[in-house]
Enzyme design. Sequence first.
Site, PDB file in Angstrom:
ATOM      1  N   PHE A   1      -8.841 -10.361   1.246  1.00 34.29           N
ATOM      2  CA  PHE A   1      -8.439 -11.667   0.753  1.00 34.29           C
ATOM      3  C   PHE A   1      -9.206 -11.976  -0.534  1.00 34.29           C
ATOM      4  CE2 PHE A   1      -7.103 -13.896   5.007  1.00 34.29           C
ATOM      5  CZ  PHE A   1      -6.024 -13.038   5.103  1.00 34.29           C
TER       6      PHE A   1
ATOM      7  N   GLU B   1       0.827  -1.210   0.000  1.00 35.87           N
ATOM      8  CA  GLU B   1       0.000   0.000   0.000  1.00 35.87           C
ATOM      9  C   GLU B   1       0.859   1.257   0.000  1.00 35.87           C
ATOM     10  OE1 GLU B   1      -3.976   1.785   2.182  1.00 35.87           O
ATOM     11  OE2 GLU B   1      -2.777   0.295   3.243  1.00 35.87           O
TER      12      GLU B   1
END
Length: 407
Positions: A395, A315
């Site tokens: 996920f 990120e």
Amino acid sequence: MTTGSPAIAVTGLGMITPAGDGCPATWAGVRGGVSTAATDTQLKGMPVDFSCRVPDSADPAPRIGRKSWRMPRFAQLAVVAAREAVADAGLDPATWDGARVAVVIGSGLAGVSHLEEQTLRLHQAGPERVSAMLVPQLISNMAAGEVSLDLGARGPSLATETACASGATAIAVARDLLRSGTCDIAIAGGTDTAVTPVITTGFHQLGALSRRVDEPSAASRPFAADRDGFVIAEGAAVLVLERAEDAQARGRRGHAVLGGAGMTSDAFHPTAPAPDGRGAEAALRAALADAGLTASDVDHVNAHGTSTPKNDAAEASVIERVLPHGPSVTSAKGVLGHTLGAAGAIEAALTVLSIRDGVAPPIANLVAPEFGIDCVTGTERLQRIQAAASHSFGFGGHNVVLVFHAI
């Protein structure tokens, strides 16, 4: 904003989190920057025995009343948050046209706590002791269903399931329902109450949880060099969305505008993010394009910031690459832990509050960030925030970015 699409205003907010009951309590807790993580008696004997739970003083059951016996806890939290959001929006379910009200609520693990309890009953006491309400308390659409029942919302009622991006996905889907004219009011958010022995141990076995059992309050530390995993948590948040012109027609300005949404998939790995963050980058760029903004317009980022080694690294690389001008960066997970399917909605609500109040909250437990991004540390930062991005990843490679801007 896509050409020809109506502006979507956020007119109501509702939250119930480990920081407390309602938006004011959660906002104060996140701005204070003190972790809510603590040893959890329900996790006694587990490899990781701490979590971030909604405080007992905020128990939703008394407010739900006699219906609480049938309602799973994840749905109870959603109902309480939805009531607050609707009241904040100045709406009255007794007088609205329920057929024009949509509900979209996401959840990552829904009623898994009930499945865990009833599985133990089956093996310990036999089939006759299994609750007849097991299935309705388990299935993930029941948060949306119970909110719809509670508020008399008879428009589309949908459940989104994109793991830890579920709440953000719900908001993006609700935005699309409004844009298409399918509804006039959309109640959207996320909820999860999966702090159970089995689920917590499963995340531990996966290597996703912090192992700081001797110091739970210091465990969640997004973007820190010594981060070692997230702290599991529970909570819920709901946003009321309306076309801005409709809100204005009834005298409501709203808190902020949901300008854009971007959704992509990594197609890389079941649980790990793409190391280069290519899917997350595509989602951020798509959200900015949808909002009609450039990267340099972003003043603030509410990061997914899980405190896991791989997620934070990927990120941070996206933020550095796409937003090189250095907007302020925060992550509420330092305070609230990771609320799983609720996280995207909670963080969207916090992003709206950052714009409204001109505040970038600090990242709890972070002293020296590992990366070259402008993390807010120590105390909150007062700044004028015209546009902000809220990142959510899950996920399965799900990436959702919501871009909000001032009205």
